[in-house]
Design a protein around this motif. Structure first.
Motif, PDB file in Angstrom:
ATOM      1  N   PRO A   1      20.379 -75.715  69.570  1.00  0.00           N
ATOM      2  CA  PRO A   1      20.667 -74.515  68.769  1.00  0.00           C
ATOM      3  C   PRO A   1      21.020 -73.342  69.668  1.00  0.00           C
ATOM      4  CG  PRO A   1      18.299 -74.863  68.895  1.00  0.00           C
ATOM      5  CD  PRO A   1      18.937 -76.040  69.568  1.00  0.00           C
TER       6      PRO A   1
ATOM      7  N   VAL B   1      19.944 -69.163  65.025  1.00  0.00           N
ATOM      8  CA  VAL B   1      19.545 -69.661  63.710  1.00  0.00           C
ATOM      9  C   VAL B   1      19.046 -68.481  62.890  1.00  0.00           C
ATOM     10  CG1 VAL B   1      17.242 -70.256  64.603  1.00  0.00           C
ATOM     11  CG2 VAL B   1      18.069 -71.344  62.510  1.00  0.00           C
TER      12      VAL B   1
ATOM     13  N   VAL C   1      22.825 -72.129  61.279  1.00  0.00           N
ATOM     14  CA  VAL C   1      22.523 -72.437  62.674  1.00  0.00           C
ATOM     15  C   VAL C   1      23.838 -72.598  63.434  1.00  0.00           C
ATOM     16  CG1 VAL C   1      22.285 -74.914  62.169  1.00  0.00           C
ATOM     17  CG2 VAL C   1      21.331 -73.979  64.287  1.00  0.00           C
TER      18      VAL C   1
ATOM     19  N   LEU D   1      25.319 -74.060  66.895  1.00  0.00           N
ATOM     20  CA  LEU D   1      24.820 -75.143  67.730  1.00  0.00           C
ATOM     21  C   LEU D   1      25.924 -75.715  68.597  1.00  0.00           C
ATOM     22  CD1 LEU D   1      24.394 -78.269  65.408  1.00  0.00           C
ATOM     23  CD2 LEU D   1      25.416 -76.165  64.621  1.00  0.00           C
TER      24      LEU D   1
ATOM     25  N   LEU E   1      12.661 -74.678  62.615  1.00  0.00           N
ATOM     26  CA  LEU E   1      13.589 -74.415  63.701  1.00  0.00           C
ATOM     27  C   LEU E   1      13.610 -72.932  64.060  1.00  0.00           C
ATOM     28  CD1 LEU E   1      15.801 -75.400  65.635  1.00  0.00           C
ATOM     29  CD2 LEU E   1      17.447 -75.098  63.778  1.00  0.00           C
TER      30      LEU E   1
ATOM     31  N   LEU F   1      16.210 -79.582  65.607  1.00  0.00           N
ATOM     32  CA  LEU F   1      17.585 -79.507  65.118  1.00  0.00           C
ATOM     33  C   LEU F   1      18.128 -80.905  64.837  1.00  0.00           C
ATOM     34  CD1 LEU F   1      20.166 -77.979  64.458  1.00  0.00           C
ATOM     35  CD2 LEU F   1      20.697 -77.943  66.909  1.00  0.00           C
TER      36      LEU F   1
END
Length: 302
Positions: free
Chosen positions: A47, A50, A119, A121, A157, A176
């Motif tokens: 990540p 988030v 999120v 990523l 998360l 994640l």
């Protein structure tokens, strides 16, 4: 008060939408990401940022060349996504999947603004996760339904990503992975529970393929959105036979018609129905009808 952890120089590009009391936003700086970039437990899926935006009235974002992947989970309300000259209506239960370098814009509906988890990523495993979530249909918007467990995965998360110690980030990376895998499972479950198989459409396609060989995979792809397994199971549930058994019976039924109205040989009829081996076709015919093609024709005085 709202929870916001903003760590500078991050690769993620979240909007500057002002957080309400229940909003959350965490951005992980690239220096921290670089410090664990080679860790075998997190290098493939990490990540970058988030957050949770509740009832995000006025929320909007435009990115011309995003550097990372982005997944948005809408749990209520509505929004709009524009990408590749397409416009998608987004509502509760939808996932938005956006890869790197793809220009896009999105915004909350003015009357019924969405509540979303998101999120940013990166990592070499992310494209495969996105493909798994999107399924065979692909697309930028995927229907998974509203699930409290998926929201809990985002909350877990969020909690882990606010800590920049390596052990916390390794944990966040694997949370994640769990979140992405669960999203893929929920998409699959949603497809299975909401998919309907139009048997008439399947049988109509079988009729168009009488004169050739047809694979089960081709039939399933051409007539449904179901997986191979669920296609067979649903067809059998509705008809009492598998799709390929039905295809054999349709072919044999047409062979009976040709035996009745033509003087064609069994080999010629077999060839017209996509079978190069007349002996195999005769065995198939007998398995369905109980007699050979020759005996069938003889019994009808031909």
């Amino acid at each position: 008060m709202s929870k916001e952890t903003h760590l500078p120089h991050a690769p993620a590009e979240p909007s500057s939408w002002p957080l309400p009391a229940t909003g959350q936003r965490t951005i992980i700086p690239p220096a921290v990401l670089d410090s664990i970039a080679g860790h075998p437990l997190c290098e493939g899926c990490m990540p970058h940022g988030v957050g949770f935006y509740p009832q995000a009235r006025g929320h909007r974002m435009l990115r011309d060349n995003p550097a990372d992947y982005l997944m948005i989970y809408c749990i209520s309300g509505r929004g709009e996504l524009q990408v590749e000259d397409n416009t998608y209506a987004v509502e509760g239960g939808d996932l938005v999947l956006l890869p790197t370098a793809l220009a896009h814009r999105y915004q909350a509906d003015s009357r019924d603004p969405w509540s979303i988890y998101w999120v940013h990523l990166g990592g070499h495993e992310v494209p495969r996760f996105f493909d798994e979530i999107a399924g065979r249909a692909g697309g930028r918007k995927v229907r998974v339904g509203v699930h409290s467990r998926l929201a809990e995965e985002f909350q877990a998360l969020l909690a882990a990503a606010t800590r920049v110690q390596p052990e916390h980030l390794v944990y966040a990376a694997n949370l994640l992975r769990s979140l992405l895998a669960f999203a893929a499972l929920m998409r699959h479950q949603h497809d299975v529970r909401h998919a309907t198989l139009d048997v008439n459409r399947v049988n109509g396609y079988l009729q168009t393929a009488l004169h050739r060989r047809l694979s089960l995979d081709e039939l399933a792809a051409a007539t449904s959105e179901l997986s191979r397994y669920h296609f067979i199971r649903e067809y059998k549930r509705q008809t009492g036979q598998t799709p390929m058994q039905a295809f054999q019976r349709i072919k044999v039924s047409h062979a009976c018609y040709l035996l009745d109205i033509t003087e064609d040989t069994v080999a010629e009829i077999a060839s017209r129905l996509g079978h190069d081996d007349p002996y195999y076709f005769s065995r198939l015919f007998k398995r369905v009808m109980g007699v050979s093609p020759q005996r069938y024709r003889q019994e009808r005085g031909q």
